[in-house]
Every structure is written in C-alpha cells, then in structure tokens.
Design a protein around this motif. Structure first.
Motif, PDB file in Angstrom:
ATOM      1  N   PHE A  80       0.834  -1.206   0.000  1.00 42.71           N
ATOM      2  CA  PHE A  80       0.000   0.000   0.000  1.00 42.71           C
ATOM      3  C   PHE A  80       0.869   1.256   0.000  1.00 42.71           C
ATOM      4  N   ASN A  81       0.235   2.402  -0.176  1.00 39.19           N
ATOM      5  CA  ASN A  81       0.954   3.664  -0.148  1.00 39.19           C
ATOM      6  C   ASN A  81       1.043   4.147   1.299  1.00 39.19           C
ATOM      7  N   LYS A  84      -0.228   7.572   2.742  1.00 36.72           N
ATOM      8  CA  LYS A  84      -1.656   7.906   2.829  1.00 36.72           C
ATOM      9  C   LYS A  84      -2.200   7.684   4.248  1.00 36.72           C
ATOM     10  N   GLU A 134      -6.598   4.613   2.611  1.00 33.30           N
ATOM     11  CA  GLU A 134      -5.810   3.664   1.810  1.00 33.30           C
ATOM     12  C   GLU A 134      -6.130   2.227   2.232  1.00 33.30           C
ATOM     13  N   SER A 159     -13.020   2.549   2.817  1.00 34.34           N
ATOM     14  CA  SER A 159     -11.812   2.130   2.102  1.00 34.34           C
ATOM     15  C   SER A 159     -12.128   0.979   1.144  1.00 34.34           C
TER      16      SER A 159
END
Ligand SMILES: [Zn+2]
Length: 273
Positions: A80-81, A84, A134, A159
C-alpha cells in the motif's frame, strides 16, 4: 425466534451445536450448509456480554496489538501507499492507532462503543480531508458482528481494502490431528458470549465475491479483502513464520512462558464467570 438463513450467503442453516452462554443461557448455534458460516439464534444476551466484568477477561489485548504491529506495518510498506491515511475500525482504546502512528503511519481510530484513550485527536471525527482511506484495519471485530454484511458495507465506504483478523474454523485435517471436534472449538467462547459470527474460508470467499474484491488469507487469522492485486506470497510468509515460531517454542520452551492463560483462569474464578 429462529433464524433459518445464513447471514453471509442466505442459504438455509442447520442446527449445529448448543452452548451454555454466560453460564446461564442455553443457546443454539446454526451452521450454513453452503458456506459453513456459524451463527447463534437471536442474540438477546449481548448487553450482558459486554458488561465490565466480562471485559476484565480480555487480558490478551496488549499482546495482540504487539503481535499485529510489525505484520501490518510490513503489509502496508509492501502493498500500500504508506504516505496515505489509514483507519482502525472498531479500534477500542486507540492503542493500535498510537502504535502505528509511532511507526510513522497516519492512522485514525473509529469505534462507537469505546472511549478513545490512547489516540485522542486522531479519531474518525478529527479527519476532515480524507475521501477514502488507503486501508481499513479491523482486529477482533468480525466475530462480534450481529450483521456482518451491513457492517462490511459501512467499512467499504471508508476504504477499498480491509485487513482484518478473525480465527477461521479449523479444517477436518487440523481437527483430526488435534483429536478435536468443531463442536468444542475454543473460539465459541461461551463464557463471554461475544463471538456470534464464526467464519470459514468459504464464507470469506462468498463475502469477497459479493463485494467484488480479491481475498488474501493466511488460512487462519489474518485476511485481506481488496480491489488490488497483491503478491500472494505476502500472506504465505505470515503463515510460515507462525509455524516456525511455534516449532521453535516447542523445541526450546522458555522458562517463563506467558502468564496470560493462567491469569485468564484466575480472573474467571475471581469474577465467577
Ligand atoms: Zn452461508
């Protein structure tokens, strides 16, 4: 009142086992013939189940948070990022949010049933600018849900990805190896009366299909529903590491094993549960 369809897939359910909840209510549990999901008859004892005496039995809370911290951090960094924002749904006292913020991850807490003690000012109400998170995490939440599908709809509004823990029903092979039956599976926890949604891997597959998500699971405790495609090895490694740690602790038992099981029995006797 008799529920006769599965809360996950709407198939007819069969009576599976009867358990004495909170040491006083004889309660029937039903199992879905299609997805194997287990649910009790109408849950009329829940208010009692969440009284403070019962809560005093949840002494594994800190331990669990410490176990999940490095695993969740790794999954976020890999898949994941990490720049975020994240939401811990049903986040309790906010301990996990605090631990993740300590690791540099922008986590927030959501929990309508519990006071935010460790993550004040980082609650869902404090979030102004985020459209979607995220990733949403939900630890020790799913097995408590009266209406899992409704709750999942709420979660997916926050999400597109949900990382959650819930212990899956052991399969036939595991039961045979342990010389146990599913009827006496520890996760029913009749002494607390709080586990009212017991999933199989099949029921999680049904959920994934319903919400058009991919399912990744370690086959036991940790699961991810997501629109993304991630490396399936990520979850295999979690599983292997757990087996490895178990094997090591069997070969080299530490002289000071955890006092959690002993303390649990001690508190149970003290509170007459
Ligand atoms: Zn079902």
């Amino acid at each position: 009142l008799l529920k006769n369809t599965c809360k996950i897939c709407n198939t007819e359910v069969d009576k599976f086992v009867s358990k004495k909840i909170l040491n006083k209510y004889q309660v029937d549990f039903f199992r879905c013939s299609n997805c194997k999901f287990i649910q009790p008859e109408k849950e009329y004892w829940l208010e009692e189940a969440y009284s403070s005496a019962i809560a005093s039995l949840d002494i594994g809370l800190v331990y669990r948070n410490l176990v999940w911290r490095p695993i969740v951090k790794k999954i976020i960094k890999k898949e994941f990022n990490s720049k975020k924002s994240f939401l811990d749904y049903g986040g309790g006292y906010g301990l996990f949010v605090r631990l993740m913020r300590d690791e540099g991850l922008d986590f927030y807490r959501q929990d309508i049933y519990c006071e935010n003690k460790f993550a004040q000012f980082f609650d869902i109400e404090d979030v102004k600018s985020v459209e979607k998170f995220e990733l949403l995490t939900a630890f020790e939440v799913f097995e408590h849900l009266v209406n899992p599908i409704e709750e999942l709809e709420k979660m997916f509004r926050y999400s597109d990805s949900i990382l959650f823990s819930t212990e899956l029903q052991p399969d036939e092979f595991k039961l045979r190896t342990l010389k146990r039956t599913l009827e006496d599976w520890h996760y029913f926890t009749p002494e607390t009366g709080q586990h009212i949604a017991l999933y199989s891997l099949e029921s999680l597959h049904v959920v994934a299909k319903k919400f058009n998500k991919n399912l990744y699971s370690d086959g036991n405790y940790l699961h991810l529903l997501t629109s993304k495609k991630i490396n399936p090895m990520t979850f295999m490694v979690i599983k292997w590491k757990r087996y490895l740690n178990k094997a090591i602790s069997m070969i080299y038992p530490s002289s000071n094993g955890s006092l959690i099981p002993k303390d649990y029995e001690f508190i149970k006797a003290k509170t007459n549960l």
